[in-house]
Design a protein around this motif. Sequence first.
Motif, PDB file in Angstrom:
ATOM      1  N   ARG A   1      -2.426 -13.377   2.512  1.00 38.77           N
ATOM      2  CA  ARG A   1      -1.864 -12.717   3.691  1.00 38.77           C
ATOM      3  C   ARG A   1      -0.769 -11.724   3.322  1.00 38.77           C
ATOM      4  O   ARG A   1      -0.760 -10.586   3.808  1.00 38.77           O
ATOM      5  N   THR A   2       0.131 -12.118   2.446  1.00 40.40           N
ATOM      6  CA  THR A   2       1.256 -11.246   2.089  1.00 40.40           C
ATOM      7  C   THR A   2       0.779  -9.989   1.381  1.00 40.40           C
ATOM      8  O   THR A   2       1.242  -8.880   1.672  1.00 40.40           O
ATOM      9  N   GLN A   3      -0.174 -10.162   0.469  1.00 47.12           N
ATOM     10  CA  GLN A   3      -0.673  -9.010  -0.271  1.00 47.12           C
ATOM     11  C   GLN A   3      -1.379  -8.017   0.659  1.00 47.12           C
ATOM     12  O   GLN A   3      -1.198  -6.800   0.537  1.00 47.12           O
ATOM     13  N   VAL A   4      -2.168  -8.542   1.602  1.00 49.27           N
ATOM     14  CA  VAL A   4      -2.874  -7.675   2.540  1.00 49.27           C
ATOM     15  C   VAL A   4      -1.880  -6.910   3.404  1.00 49.27           C
ATOM     16  O   VAL A   4      -2.006  -5.698   3.615  1.00 49.27           O
ATOM     17  N   ARG A   5      -0.886  -7.619   3.905  1.00 47.86           N
ATOM     18  CA  ARG A   5       0.126  -6.981   4.752  1.00 47.86           C
ATOM     19  C   ARG A   5       0.875  -5.903   3.964  1.00 47.86           C
ATOM     20  O   ARG A   5       1.113  -4.793   4.453  1.00 47.86           O
ATOM     21  N   LYS A   6       1.267  -6.231   2.758  1.00 50.61           N
ATOM     22  CA  LYS A   6       2.033  -5.295   1.929  1.00 50.61           C
ATOM     23  C   LYS A   6       1.230  -4.043   1.619  1.00 50.61           C
ATOM     24  O   LYS A   6       1.737  -2.922   1.684  1.00 50.61           O
ATOM     25  N   THR A   7      -0.040  -4.243   1.292  1.00 51.05           N
ATOM     26  CA  THR A   7      -0.893  -3.109   0.942  1.00 51.05           C
ATOM     27  C   THR A   7      -1.065  -2.158   2.117  1.00 51.05           C
ATOM     28  O   THR A   7      -0.955  -0.934   1.974  1.00 51.05           O
ATOM     29  N   THR A   8      -1.326  -2.720   3.284  1.00 52.15           N
ATOM     30  CA  THR A   8      -1.509  -1.898   4.475  1.00 52.15           C
ATOM     31  C   THR A   8      -0.227  -1.175   4.845  1.00 52.15           C
ATOM     32  O   THR A   8      -0.234   0.029   5.163  1.00 52.15           O
ATOM     33  N   THR A   9       0.882  -1.876   4.812  1.00 54.77           N
ATOM     34  CA  THR A   9       2.169  -1.286   5.183  1.00 54.77           C
ATOM     35  C   THR A   9       2.557  -0.177   4.214  1.00 54.77           C
ATOM     36  O   THR A   9       3.070   0.876   4.620  1.00 54.77           O
ATOM     37  N   PHE A  10       2.297  -0.401   2.941  1.00 49.58           N
ATOM     38  CA  PHE A  10       2.626   0.611   1.940  1.00 49.58           C
ATOM     39  C   PHE A  10       1.834   1.899   2.186  1.00 49.58           C
ATOM     40  O   PHE A  10       2.387   2.999   2.159  1.00 49.58           O
ATOM     41  N   LEU A  11       0.545   1.763   2.450  1.00 49.65           N
ATOM     42  CA  LEU A  11      -0.267   2.965   2.646  1.00 49.65           C
ATOM     43  C   LEU A  11       0.133   3.691   3.927  1.00 49.65           C
ATOM     44  O   LEU A  11       0.106   4.932   3.978  1.00 49.65           O
TER      45      LEU A  11
END
Length: 741
Positions: A127-137
């Motif tokens: 969950r954290t990795q998915v959230r971080k990736t989306t937010t970063f992009l």
Amino acid sequence: MESLLKNPRVLIAAALLAGVIAILVYSGADDGGNEDRPQTSGHQKMLAKLAVIATDSDNVFFGDASINRARAQLLSVRPGDPQEIGLRFGLGANELRRGETEAAIELLQECYDLLTKASHTIPPEVRTQVRKTTTFLLAVAYLRLGENENCVDCHTSESCIFPLKGGGIHEKRKGSQKAIPYLEEVLALAPDDAAARWLLNLAHMTLGSYPKSVPEKYLMRPELFDSDEDFPRFTNIAKRVGLNTFSLCGGAISDDFNGDGLLDIVASNWGPKGQLRYFINTGKGKFIDRTEKAGLTGLYGGLNINQTDYNNDGYPDIYVMRGAWLGEQGKHPNSLIRNDGNGTFTDVTFEAGLASDNFPTQTASWADYDNDGLLDLYVGNEVIGETPVPSQLFHNNGDGTFTDVAEQAGVQNNRYAKAVIWGDYDNDNDPDLYVSNYGEPNRLYQNHGDGTFSDVAPALGVDRPIWSFPAWFWDFNNDGALDIFVSSYEIPDGTGLVAKSYLGLPFEAETLCLYQGDGKGGFKEVAREQKLTQLSLPMGSNFGDLDNDGFPDFYLGTGYPNYEALMPNLMYHNQRGNSFADVTTAGGFGHLQKGHAVVFADLDNDGDQDVFEQVGGAYPGDGFVDVLFENPGFKNHWIKLKLIGIKSNRAGIGARIRVEITEAGKKRSVYCHVNSGGSFGASPLRKEIGIGKSESIDLLEIHWPTSGITQTFYDVPVDVCLDIQEGENKYKVFFLPRIKF
């Protein structure tokens, strides 16, 4: 290419959410059509082939077939289906790449909102990795919006010059203001994310709120970016002189293409409809686009270009390299474009026999490897998928045609070549060949003088970095022995690696290598003792002599395709062969956009070298304008040499030059050899040599490898241009009018 296309942030999200495959699309307008003037059948054949390539809908960077399929798939997905998140993320990422920034932001914002609502459906461990990736992009998309509205649409000479100030501060602030909260959210999820930390500081710079508004725990202090020494500031004057061409990444050449003594510019654009552009120097402070009149319209593409005189007629010809990074889709023909000597050019690739087997490439180099007076061509090709393909050595037959002799010469390489360069490292009078490979050891092919070569790189310890890109031969310390520069190029989390390097944090990546020649055919790696430890990701790069002290400096055009790759291009000043000083920020060289071909050339004839850089990214939405840094002058002396081969090749490529001077009561020598410099960007073949404070030249020595002749001249004047013909005991002095830019 896999490591370029599959950014870990994008890859993880796509794989976890929906297995979205990267969709890279085409965007761009037609830049021109065929010429009306009579052309050879080969020229017309090339125009036809390039026109077909320009319409390829499956091109992984520019084609629209895969994104159309993804859009159709999204329409068939039920709202709330977890696959919807992945599809919107993938489409948003690719709308960003194709230049539809606002559409990308809308899709990524929807993805972000859906993640908030559906976070319970995502396994906790991801969950954290998915959230971080989306937010970063999403943050990157807003940063790109700010670049478009300010650096592109409202460009100034200070735009994108790091650290940002003055005219580099954004007037339209929405993009960076929106990006900052998302970057802070990424850092809250992953406090050690160096890429997000870097971009957060950069976003505040664009708003003029750096460093005071950056949270202390994320601040990258200004002193981290200080230059190693004071240095005069260079100003970007490209717009003033007519060289601020907007394009994607490409190559560049400076040379005298029309024989008027003034240096012109040729620049390419790797897009499938990216027009090759030819700018003539008017001598009145402006460059004029003569592309159409020169008959070049319709010659598209080319990530890299260089010049030659393959037919020894005294007029520089152009070689264009195509298909780089495209794998199976990159089997495009390269172009040999003959200078007709009357202001026009003709593509003679097919007549010359240079298009029988086409492989993706962006690197090639010219030399007379067999000393027959004719320039030969080595083309470094890339791997296609998992399949090695041979590089090519084209022997010049002397009748306008070439024959590939790479197999019998033993130089096929069969690795992912990213730079090739010739130089006589062992001083046996024939050129040797260095090949920089991406993901495998580099090669140094020793020329045996009988048409064959052998790879001595492992034995001599010059086969690294493993992930490498630009390379060149030079004599950085003026000891008369050729040295080798070869840079590293590691892409995964590249922005984070660069940030860690500035912060002094540990990182897992190779840095560049500098191999110092010993004059006996051996080398010692000296990058660290020469203070070259900063991690950089150079593409286009070259060397020259900014201050005319006789010691070559160098400039690295940095970056990689993804949009978060906002890092300063780097300039290093040679400390008289003892070390290198980073003068990037003091000299105003730290352009943040993706730097490609670099050229050092005295374009205004005032005696010191200016720096032209072809700037732009690989994706359709990542274009930018080229830059020209005007040299403010250092009050040192110089000499220019135009060598004319008779038995040797007409352009003098491969000739060795020694200039002996007396400076402050001490004798010293300046060494150089004739070529266009580095592997990505082509400086003039007319040599521009700095000689410091010396007011005369004690001795000028020129060695011609084909004839074996060594010419020696004494008490040569300074601050002049000389024509020197092979074997003649006199030279001609000519003066070029100084141009006011």
